[in-house]
Write a protein that holds these residues in place. Sequence first.
Motif, PDB file in Angstrom:
ATOM      1  N   PHE A   1     -39.748   9.149  39.771  1.00 35.80           N
ATOM      2  CA  PHE A   1     -41.005   8.812  40.439  1.00 35.80           C
ATOM      3  C   PHE A   1     -41.808  10.060  40.819  1.00 35.80           C
ATOM      4  CE2 PHE A   1     -43.254   7.827  44.504  1.00 35.80           C
ATOM      5  CZ  PHE A   1     -44.262   7.033  43.951  1.00 35.80           C
ATOM      6  N   ILE A   2     -41.122  11.093  41.310  1.00 37.11           N
ATOM      7  CA  ILE A   2     -41.840  12.262  41.827  1.00 37.11           C
ATOM      8  C   ILE A   2     -42.032  13.360  40.780  1.00 37.11           C
ATOM      9  CG2 ILE A   2     -41.004  11.810  44.157  1.00 37.11           C
ATOM     10  CD1 ILE A   2     -38.965  14.039  43.823  1.00 37.11           C
ATOM     11  N   SER A   3     -41.412  13.230  39.605  1.00 38.52           N
ATOM     12  CA  SER A   3     -41.447  14.318  38.609  1.00 38.52           C
ATOM     13  C   SER A   3     -42.200  13.942  37.344  1.00 38.52           C
ATOM     14  CB  SER A   3     -40.014  14.739  38.245  1.00 38.52           C
ATOM     15  OG  SER A   3     -39.310  15.178  39.365  1.00 38.52           O
ATOM     16  N   GLN A   4     -43.165  13.023  37.436  1.00 38.21           N
ATOM     17  CA  GLN A   4     -43.849  12.551  36.235  1.00 38.21           C
ATOM     18  C   GLN A   4     -44.609  13.659  35.503  1.00 38.21           C
ATOM     19  OE1 GLN A   4     -46.112   8.908  37.051  1.00 38.21           O
ATOM     20  NE2 GLN A   4     -44.692   8.440  38.718  1.00 38.21           N
ATOM     21  N   GLU A   5     -44.998  14.702  36.212  1.00 35.62           N
ATOM     22  CA  GLU A   5     -45.736  15.807  35.589  1.00 35.62           C
ATOM     23  C   GLU A   5     -44.825  16.986  35.251  1.00 35.62           C
ATOM     24  OE1 GLU A   5     -49.002  16.847  38.052  1.00 35.62           O
ATOM     25  OE2 GLU A   5     -49.952  14.867  37.927  1.00 35.62           O
ATOM     26  N   PHE A   6     -43.527  16.819  35.492  1.00 30.68           N
ATOM     27  CA  PHE A   6     -42.575  17.907  35.240  1.00 30.68           C
ATOM     28  C   PHE A   6     -41.503  17.406  34.272  1.00 30.68           C
ATOM     29  CE2 PHE A   6     -44.311  18.474  39.495  1.00 30.68           C
ATOM     30  CZ  PHE A   6     -44.822  19.758  39.411  1.00 30.68           C
ATOM     31  N   LEU A   7     -41.628  17.797  33.016  1.00 33.57           N
ATOM     32  CA  LEU A   7     -40.746  17.292  31.969  1.00 33.57           C
ATOM     33  C   LEU A   7     -39.290  17.612  32.240  1.00 33.57           C
ATOM     34  CD1 LEU A   7     -40.478  15.856  29.275  1.00 33.57           C
ATOM     35  CD2 LEU A   7     -40.888  18.046  28.120  1.00 33.57           C
ATOM     36  N   ILE A   8     -39.008  18.791  32.787  1.00 34.49           N
ATOM     37  CA  ILE A   8     -37.615  19.161  33.054  1.00 34.49           C
ATOM     38  C   ILE A   8     -36.989  18.195  34.044  1.00 34.49           C
ATOM     39  CG2 ILE A   8     -36.115  20.924  34.072  1.00 34.49           C
ATOM     40  CD1 ILE A   8     -37.941  23.045  32.917  1.00 34.49           C
ATOM     41  N   GLY A   9     -37.750  17.821  35.068  1.00 35.10           N
ATOM     42  CA  GLY A   9     -37.244  16.869  36.044  1.00 35.10           C
ATOM     43  C   GLY A   9     -36.973  15.506  35.431  1.00 35.10           C
ATOM     44  N   VAL A  10     -37.890  15.064  34.550  1.00 39.96           N
ATOM     45  CA  VAL A  10     -37.724  13.776  33.875  1.00 39.96           C
ATOM     46  C   VAL A  10     -36.492  13.792  32.981  1.00 39.96           C
ATOM     47  CG1 VAL A  10     -38.741  12.187  32.183  1.00 39.96           C
ATOM     48  CG2 VAL A  10     -40.176  13.193  33.971  1.00 39.96           C
ATOM     49  N   LEU A  11     -36.326  14.869  32.208  1.00 40.17           N
ATOM     50  CA  LEU A  11     -35.165  14.974  31.321  1.00 40.17           C
ATOM     51  C   LEU A  11     -33.865  15.020  32.117  1.00 40.17           C
ATOM     52  CD1 LEU A  11     -36.391  17.544  28.630  1.00 40.17           C
ATOM     53  CD2 LEU A  11     -36.172  15.070  28.401  1.00 40.17           C
ATOM     54  N   GLY A  12     -33.865  15.767  33.211  1.00 45.31           N
ATOM     55  CA  GLY A  12     -32.676  15.830  34.055  1.00 45.31           C
ATOM     56  C   GLY A  12     -32.311  14.469  34.619  1.00 45.31           C
ATOM     57  N   ALA A  13     -33.330  13.720  35.056  1.00 47.07           N
ATOM     58  CA  ALA A  13     -33.085  12.379  35.590  1.00 47.07           C
ATOM     59  C   ALA A  13     -32.528  11.457  34.510  1.00 47.07           C
ATOM     60  CB  ALA A  13     -34.373  11.800  36.167  1.00 47.07           C
ATOM     61  N   CYS A  14     -33.054  11.575  33.282  1.00 46.05           N
ATOM     62  CA  CYS A  14     -32.568  10.738  32.183  1.00 46.05           C
ATOM     63  C   CYS A  14     -31.109  11.031  31.863  1.00 46.05           C
ATOM     64  CB  CYS A  14     -33.431  10.945  30.941  1.00 46.05           C
ATOM     65  SG  CYS A  14     -35.091  10.221  31.059  1.00 46.05           S
ATOM     66  N   VAL A  15     -30.735  12.307  31.915  1.00 41.84           N
ATOM     67  CA  VAL A  15     -29.344  12.678  31.665  1.00 41.84           C
ATOM     68  C   VAL A  15     -28.428  12.082  32.727  1.00 41.84           C
ATOM     69  CG1 VAL A  15     -27.716  14.611  31.634  1.00 41.84           C
ATOM     70  CG2 VAL A  15     -29.877  14.784  30.392  1.00 41.84           C
ATOM     71  N   VAL A  16     -28.840  12.196  33.995  1.00 37.21           N
ATOM     72  CA  VAL A  16     -28.035  11.648  35.093  1.00 37.21           C
ATOM     73  C   VAL A  16     -27.933  10.127  34.987  1.00 37.21           C
ATOM     74  CG1 VAL A  16     -27.890  11.355  37.592  1.00 37.21           C
ATOM     75  CG2 VAL A  16     -28.524  13.569  36.634  1.00 37.21           C
ATOM     76  N   LEU A  17     -29.040   9.470  34.626  1.00 38.91           N
ATOM     77  CA  LEU A  17     -29.031   8.014  34.479  1.00 38.91           C
ATOM     78  C   LEU A  17     -28.074   7.585  33.364  1.00 38.91           C
ATOM     79  CD1 LEU A  17     -32.818   7.091  34.881  1.00 38.91           C
ATOM     80  CD2 LEU A  17     -30.958   6.579  36.476  1.00 38.91           C
TER      81      LEU A  17
END
Length: 395
Positions: A293-309
Amino acid sequence: MMQKKQRMNLREALPLAGITVSTFIFCTSEFMPVALLTDIALSFSVTESQAGMLISVYAWMVMLLSLPLMIAASRIGFRRLFLIIVALFAFGQLLSSLATSYFMLMAARIVVACAHAIFWSIAPPMAVRVVSEDHRHMALGMVVMGESVALIAGLPLGRVIGLALGWRMTFACVAIITVIIFIYLYFVLPIIPATKPFSVRRLPVLFKTKTLRSLYLFVGVMMTAYYMCYSYIEPYLLQSVGLEEQTVTVVIAFFGVAGILGSVLFSKIYARQRVKFLCGCLLGLVTAFFVLFISQEFLIGVLGACVVLGMGSTAMNAALQSEVIRYSSLDDQAVATSIFSAIFNFGIGSGSALGGVVTSCVSVGSIGAAAGALGLVAFLYCVIVLIPRLRIART
């Protein structure tokens, strides 16, 4: 001095491999609309929320059919039953590839759901029964790994085929592969006798186990939260993050890569640290929801969240299935697992439907916040109710 575990022999490994590959193809099919959601919506001139109902209705049918179909089929030997559902699955995929309307595709998906309803009821118990006791955790981990590989290779490959040749060709390819799997299973699956026929009158006895009741409630809430987010990950990545089509395919594959790591961690850690392992998975998932939700403009954050999910969901799924098997008797395992499957699919359907509401009424970028809020509820329930019951050793 501890005895060294014997290596798995071919008589165990070959049928386990067949069950694992079957899991791969079943999971590829279940979540295929996630990777093809936009194309299916365009093909039938419906909204993405309406196309998402293909996921919801499929899951709800599995939920409704798991228990009655498993009870009805409890007299059939596992080998024969497994071959029947694989054949039915292939037929449903063929119908999906030939669908000429939204409702025809929905009907074909329901046929597949009938096979899926029984598959998840018997695949985990079969996996642990075709191997020796020393390899049971590994066997369950392999089944869950089939799901992870589906996310790595199955969904992205299905998406690539769909983009290149149309989504119908993706379903046709699944049908062909399933026929090949059926032939392999026919020759390698051993005869596994059916357990004692299950009577509906035994259901109250099964539900008297407080730990099972707590597990089922937790699964329903947590899976609703997870699939509220995951069912709309493709439009989220396209619209909110602004990724290209090809990049979205790679990111979806990240889920599966992480899922394999999660299944490996389950095989290595879970038996020694059951409660801590489950808590770690849950905490990681809830955190990842909010990060999306908070990292939509930060690809690294999105990728990290996807890995954790991907890692957390796979590992937690394996742990929860193992707990259900742990707290049910041998004769009740298939039915206990079918109830788990039904509630799990309730979560998929409800999560997909609620995610559609969030997407339509708020924005697709808000699915992480909505999933995180519900995930916090599941976390509190787990800490206050479920964990104390899991700490009690089974007698």
